[in-house]
Design a protein around this motif. Sequence first.
Motif, PDB file in Angstrom:
ATOM      1  N   ALA A 247       0.819  -1.215   0.000  1.00 43.18           N
ATOM      2  CA  ALA A 247       0.000   0.000   0.000  1.00 43.18           C
ATOM      3  C   ALA A 247       0.851   1.263   0.000  1.00 43.18           C
ATOM      4  O   ALA A 247       0.404   2.321  -0.456  1.00 43.18           O
ATOM      5  CB  ALA A 247      -0.943  -0.003   1.196  1.00 43.18           C
ATOM      6  N   PRO A 278      -6.762  -1.285   2.253  1.00 45.27           N
ATOM      7  CA  PRO A 278      -5.956  -0.063   2.108  1.00 45.27           C
ATOM      8  C   PRO A 278      -6.116   0.606   0.748  1.00 45.27           C
ATOM      9  O   PRO A 278      -5.795   1.788   0.591  1.00 45.27           O
ATOM     10  CB  PRO A 278      -4.524  -0.556   2.301  1.00 45.27           C
ATOM     11  CG  PRO A 278      -4.643  -1.823   3.083  1.00 45.27           C
ATOM     12  CD  PRO A 278      -5.924  -2.451   2.601  1.00 45.27           C
ATOM     13  N   ALA A 279      -6.635  -0.134  -0.255  1.00 42.10           N
ATOM     14  CA  ALA A 279      -6.763   0.431  -1.597  1.00 42.10           C
ATOM     15  C   ALA A 279      -8.071   1.179  -1.799  1.00 42.10           C
ATOM     16  O   ALA A 279      -8.197   1.958  -2.754  1.00 42.10           O
ATOM     17  CB  ALA A 279      -6.663  -0.687  -2.637  1.00 42.10           C
TER      18      ALA A 279
END
Length: 341
Positions: A247, A278-279
């Motif tokens: 990330a 996290p994306a």
Amino acid sequence: RLGDTLTVAWEELSTGRPVRFDDGERVLLVLDALPTQSLWRKRFADRTADDVFVVAAGGDAFLRSPDGATLDALEHYLAMDPPARDAGPGAERLAELVRGGYPSVAAEALALFEAEPTRVDLLDDDGAATLLDAVRSARREPALRSAALRLAATHRLPGTRETALALTADATMRAEAYRALGALPDGVPADRVEILLGDATPELRVVGVEVAGQRADRERLVQLAQHDPAAPVRLAAGRALLARHGAGAIADVIGLLDDADASVRGGIAETIGALGAPAVEPLRAVVDGTSERAALAAVIGLARAGREGGVALLAIAEHHDNEKVRGFARLALGKAPVRDD
């Protein structure tokens, strides 16, 4: 059985097709029993089931004008007892077929190695040398040579490194040779990696990215991802950054979602999305940006980002200002697009 005489009848429904078996032609056939429910049984009502056979694999299991090397290797392979065929002697015969067999038979022999990797481990030094002979042979098809080299490198067969090093001078095999070296314990020397990254050929720059491993300079990869003129290189560099930094590299590659090349946009979107939760926020920000094509790519990423990505897609599908983006989000969720009135 040897000495038997068979008559082959072939009915071709299409007059435009070339003749499969012609008078006087030399062919090698694999035969199957006639299926119980076959309509052909009515054609041979006066024969027993043991008298009539069909060409196997839907009529495709034949070779026209087979060569001696193929016939010899096949004869020995098929004559083996099943335990021997599944052990070292069988693996050796398969390697011989890869090296010198008729092209389609060589490809099938290699496919057996790929489908059952334990067969590769049965090869002794002589068997490994036979397989690597096929890799070095300019008479063999490039695709077969490349696949055989990958197999040898994966299983670290003796002689693979020497073969790969020699093939780095072969224009046809250079890229695969470096990939093979990268898969071996010692990898590709740092000086050669640097040469690959600066090569004029895009394919070799891609290989340079792939074999660099953890030694690749992050700034160098960012430069390649953002500025290399070749789309495959940009994608390979972007994926390498995400693979090595997770990330933490999203900011370095998020701009590729607006790349001029669709394969780069889609490929990097999937790779970012595979990072999961996290994306989601960075992808959501792209969806709300000014570029439609980047927003559509980000939707692809969100579809790969798990539950949180799905939640974001629901909101996009209902409320985004752009009709095309809303419809694409619905497709990503498995729903039919809704046309606004």
